[in-house]
Design a protein around this motif. Structure first.
Motif, PDB file in Angstrom:
ATOM      1  N   ARG A  56     -13.358  14.496   8.560  1.00 34.87           N
ATOM      2  CA  ARG A  56     -14.602  14.250   7.822  1.00 34.87           C
ATOM      3  C   ARG A  56     -15.817  14.644   8.681  1.00 34.87           C
ATOM      4  O   ARG A  56     -16.775  15.232   8.189  1.00 34.87           O
ATOM      5  N   TRP A  85     -17.077  13.982  -0.775  1.00 32.97           N
ATOM      6  CA  TRP A  85     -16.359  13.474  -1.950  1.00 32.97           C
ATOM      7  C   TRP A  85     -16.046  14.612  -2.923  1.00 32.97           C
ATOM      8  O   TRP A  85     -14.926  14.718  -3.438  1.00 32.97           O
ATOM      9  N   ALA A  93     -14.493   5.496   3.484  1.00 39.67           N
ATOM     10  CA  ALA A  93     -15.194   5.872   4.719  1.00 39.67           C
ATOM     11  C   ALA A  93     -16.338   6.842   4.466  1.00 39.67           C
ATOM     12  O   ALA A  93     -16.834   7.459   5.403  1.00 39.67           O
ATOM     13  N   ALA A 100     -14.491   2.726  -5.845  1.00 41.03           N
ATOM     14  CA  ALA A 100     -14.828   3.965  -5.137  1.00 41.03           C
ATOM     15  C   ALA A 100     -15.507   4.952  -6.074  1.00 41.03           C
ATOM     16  O   ALA A 100     -16.479   5.618  -5.704  1.00 41.03           O
ATOM     17  N   TYR A 132      -1.471   5.657   1.878  1.00 37.85           N
ATOM     18  CA  TYR A 132      -1.467   4.201   2.035  1.00 37.85           C
ATOM     19  C   TYR A 132      -2.008   3.494   0.790  1.00 37.85           C
ATOM     20  O   TYR A 132      -1.383   2.559   0.274  1.00 37.85           O
ATOM     21  N   VAL A 185       0.483   1.064  -1.604  1.00 38.76           N
ATOM     22  CA  VAL A 185       0.227  -0.376  -1.717  1.00 38.76           C
ATOM     23  C   VAL A 185       0.023  -0.762  -3.191  1.00 38.76           C
ATOM     24  O   VAL A 185       0.671  -1.683  -3.709  1.00 38.76           O
ATOM     25  N   ASP A 195     -10.336   7.907   3.041  1.00 38.68           N
ATOM     26  CA  ASP A 195      -9.782   6.721   3.713  1.00 38.68           C
ATOM     27  C   ASP A 195      -9.931   5.487   2.818  1.00 38.68           C
ATOM     28  O   ASP A 195     -10.439   4.446   3.244  1.00 38.68           O
ATOM     29  N   MET A 196      -9.474   5.598   1.606  1.00 36.52           N
ATOM     30  CA  MET A 196      -9.613   4.507   0.633  1.00 36.52           C
ATOM     31  C   MET A 196      -8.725   3.315   1.027  1.00 36.52           C
ATOM     32  O   MET A 196      -7.566   3.483   1.378  1.00 36.52           O
ATOM     33  N   ARG A 197      -9.329   2.132   1.003  1.00 35.32           N
ATOM     34  CA  ARG A 197      -8.622   0.900   1.407  1.00 35.32           C
ATOM     35  C   ARG A 197      -8.124   0.138   0.192  1.00 35.32           C
ATOM     36  O   ARG A 197      -8.915  -0.168  -0.704  1.00 35.32           O
ATOM     37  N   ASP A 243      -6.669  -6.327  -0.711  1.00 43.13           N
ATOM     38  CA  ASP A 243      -5.689  -7.180  -0.017  1.00 43.13           C
ATOM     39  C   ASP A 243      -4.698  -7.815  -0.986  1.00 43.13           C
ATOM     40  O   ASP A 243      -3.543  -8.073  -0.637  1.00 43.13           O
ATOM     41  N   GLU A 252      -0.015  -6.967   6.426  1.00 39.93           N
ATOM     42  CA  GLU A 252      -0.597  -5.662   6.143  1.00 39.93           C
ATOM     43  C   GLU A 252      -0.255  -4.662   7.249  1.00 39.93           C
ATOM     44  O   GLU A 252      -0.017  -3.486   6.973  1.00 39.93           O
ATOM     45  N   MET A 295       4.048   2.768   5.875  1.00 34.35           N
ATOM     46  CA  MET A 295       3.466   3.725   4.923  1.00 34.35           C
ATOM     47  C   MET A 295       2.714   4.870   5.595  1.00 34.35           C
ATOM     48  O   MET A 295       2.850   6.015   5.205  1.00 34.35           O
ATOM     49  N   ASN A 296       1.911   4.560   6.575  1.00 33.43           N
ATOM     50  CA  ASN A 296       1.158   5.586   7.306  1.00 33.43           C
ATOM     51  C   ASN A 296       0.376   4.883   8.402  1.00 33.43           C
ATOM     52  O   ASN A 296      -0.671   4.288   8.131  1.00 33.43           O
ATOM     53  N   ALA A 352      -3.432   4.715   8.814  1.00 37.84           N
ATOM     54  CA  ALA A 352      -4.288   3.885   7.962  1.00 37.84           C
ATOM     55  C   ALA A 352      -4.647   2.558   8.620  1.00 37.84           C
ATOM     56  O   ALA A 352      -5.511   1.836   8.118  1.00 37.84           O
TER      57      ALA A 352
END
Lengths: 196, 196, 196, 196, 196, 196
Positions: A145, A159, B10, B43, B87, B91, B179-181, B184, F105, F112-113, F116
């Protein structure tokens, strides 16, 4: 246009519903402006809901407001399709690069090997990112990035690059899975244009 | 929800427009039914046009009419995301496989290696196709389509498999690039369900 | 032509000796028949011994007696160059496929993904072998040779296929290492020919 | 030697013409100096034109004037052949590295993994380039050429490295496609030499 | 032997404890029978517990009761090490194949490309499995096991093949990570033996 | 426990000898402490010599004295198993990461990766090395070792990282070759622990 048996792909999909009037108008406008309806639209036409979702996303991404020029978006489209060796997208979007750039050689370079083109630092970074995100998405990290920021791309630009890369990674696979055939018209298009 | 500075990725994307009332309602419904708004929607929320295009395509593909069950579509989503080591999608959609199947082990197998699962011939063929179309789209040919027909998939089913594979090849790359989270909440979801 | 400082590649090679009269005549004949001297010959012209060895091998392989037609040899050349993403060879030999076949679309298919072409069993086997021998030479075995015999290729034909595949694996790497630029003339060549 | 049915490869090629007197003399000289005619020459002997083109290119590249020593050219030959796992070339040119270097271990290292050898910066850069140009020709760029200049290679040296890399990428594929068998004599050759 | 500063690897490991009397005796026996202590044992000697665990596993696997001959186990060791280009293991176990088979050429073939050897169906299946399990363990399935049964391997034999493949995938990585140097003695060993 | 016909793998191995009293005690202790005997131990139990060699090496590596914490060793185990998509090891050692870290987590991220995860420089370097040594052992060199020293790892630590990476490259292949099934108990283990 009536979307009866679909002959532009290797799947025999029956029409599930009539196109909406707006879709009919859109197809008519394609005929008028391009001289043909792009086969990807005919492929989706068996189901107007799917056609609409595809067209909405495509039109926003490739034609909507962005810090990336339309040519830059098409260059990304072709480089992604080159990594995936997608015949449909290379033909259709290679023609778009030729047309938008007025530089037929640039179209060939995007198809064959973008590293052979004399690119600005901005375009080299953009296409290196597109290539890496297509080939090895799991290894992209903050450094990738930052390389885009370093040549002047904004957060929103990043994006948009990602979204175009993603979109063609989708389209390439739908075309591959269905053996989608490009319209003949693309082949001769913008072959003798000269760069400005 | 107000989509001010976006903290689930990110990239620092400023909100470009307010969500539509329908989108506000959709987010509220997510909160009510799931207890949270999936981060992928947050996002995209910086731009309501992009959010709408994404949600329209997603909802048709994953929830709309199809010869594939919702579980099958989620199984494909996870196998594609496993090839790409995404990831976020592993998830979120791993949780969906656990929830829809009532079989937490099946969710793990889709994430870790689908070949380790005791699959029907139908599911093995479907996931082999998903894996191949993700890894080597350029090599797909008529034999691959025939292998799907041989286990009973219709032409439309094959289109749907391809479309889901394509969609997650897109989403995986947008998630990787940004880098999308994941929320939880997914981690603990449906962990103790038992297969029926 | 005087081969002074060589500008068709990214290496600055000084001329080491004058071309022989036969070589001068050959270059003149290229100018006359094609309108230009192919840049690969200009690249080699810094050393007449190397030029001669290259031209002798090329002319025998691509133009000499063989059970393979000239078009078939060019199809192999392009498919090998596509695996290696060699810009020079894709431009120059893609044009040759268009010209010899009278089918511009076939040229594009060889460049972009030969599997997208409607090929005879003979040509599919020939190009599958070319692709495999380029990508994974260490894994070729008797089964691969037999697949060629099964569609009617003779022992000598198999040698010739291997020799053309080998030759372009060589040329692709010399072009890549030296950043060899194709003549502009190739781009527009045989674009509007029609298949017979 | 009479080149009747060719038994050094898995293709049954009939002799198409007699060797020229110069070729007969060359084969006799091989017998005298090496004790045998290398099987690659026997393989090509079915056609004196092809034999001549191969030998002319080989002799210029591997024995002609160059800034690269003969040992360096053989080291490149073996590293390329190692990437391609070419049995014929590893046996024949591995022996050449042992003989020219007087260092049997160096021959083994080129065959097995050149990175295990204690190489000068010059040789490490040369072999890294050979490895990269063999594995990923499409990704070579100006930085790779510069890395060679940085350790002292001239423009002509870079051409020669590329040409040797190219040549063995060709030979490896012809050997693989024809299952070319090396002469037994190579195996024991120069096994007990000691480095000077 | 005193395992003071360890010079056979690129890590400076201090001796952590004295060898046990049995280990001292084992090293003495190596000196007596082979003329040297294999460097892999010297590498592990910094820690007698680790040395013991390694030697126990090695001796059971490579020398203990099995339906696989010792030569077959060494052939597997070399093929695995060839996929991983492990210099230490190729040198040491290539020598073992030469010695146990009395066929130096077979040793070279296992190092260079096992497909070049004239193998029985049993050995071809065994080495194809070793190659596949090394390169793509995630794709092994029931068909691969059945291919071994089809040429006569028992269930226990399959376990043993897997265990040897596994062991050398471990050793190759420890050797690579530590830059382990083979004893010079291996190079000349069993070079002139003749097949029985 | 009696190790009669072994049902945790796809090979039908008959028990070759009784477990030793110490092994019986070890299995009993597993039952007591974990509630079950890990299936990898049951798989090896057909042969007490092999079981002992495996357990000795495992216990020293994963539980013995080291500069790496037990959690770090388990993180490496999972990252290696992720590269190899080993279902057995991902399930069993993913649970161990959750349990030892109290961070479910983190366990998912290793599966998974690992990129991340929000890792310290030490852990990122450790896992990058594990990933590279697993994927491309032939390319590891002094720079890779130096990258570990630069974040504070000792020479012995580097050995230990390599040994754990090696061990799981072995185990992954034995599990893949035998289709080893993990105990059900792992799936729900430590799912709701919270990071400290």
């Amino acid at each position: 246009m009536t979307s009866d048996k679909n002959s532009v792909i290797a799947l025999e999909l029956e029409s599930e519903d009539a196109l909406t009037p707006a879709q009919e108008a859109y197809f008519a406008k394609c005929e008028e402006k391009l001289g043909f309806v792009p086969n990807v639209l005919k492929a989706y036409a068996f189901n107007p809901v799917k056609l609409q979702a595809f067209a909405d996303m495509y039109n926003d991404l490739m034609l909507g407001p962005s810090g990336l020029s339309k040519l830059e978006r098409e260059m990304i489209a072709v480089v992604v399709s080159s990594v995936n060796s997608c015949y449909y997208c290379l033909v259709a979007h290679g023609a778009a690069v030729r047309r938008l750039s007025g530089d037929p050689e640039l179209g060939e370079q995007m198809v064959m090997n973008y590293r052979a083109a004399a690119l600005s630092a901005r375009h080299r970074a953009m296409l290196d990112f597109a290539q890496a995100l297509t080939s090895s998405p799991q290894a992209i990290d903050g450094g990738d990035r930052q390389a885009l920021r370093d040549v002047g791309f904004s957060e929103r630009d990043i994006w948009d690059i990602a979204a175009v890369v993603g979109f063609f990674n989708m389209s390439n696979r739908i075309a591959a899975a269905s053996d989608m055939r490009p319209n003949d018209d693309y082949h001769a298009m913008a072959r003798d244009a000269k760069p400005s």
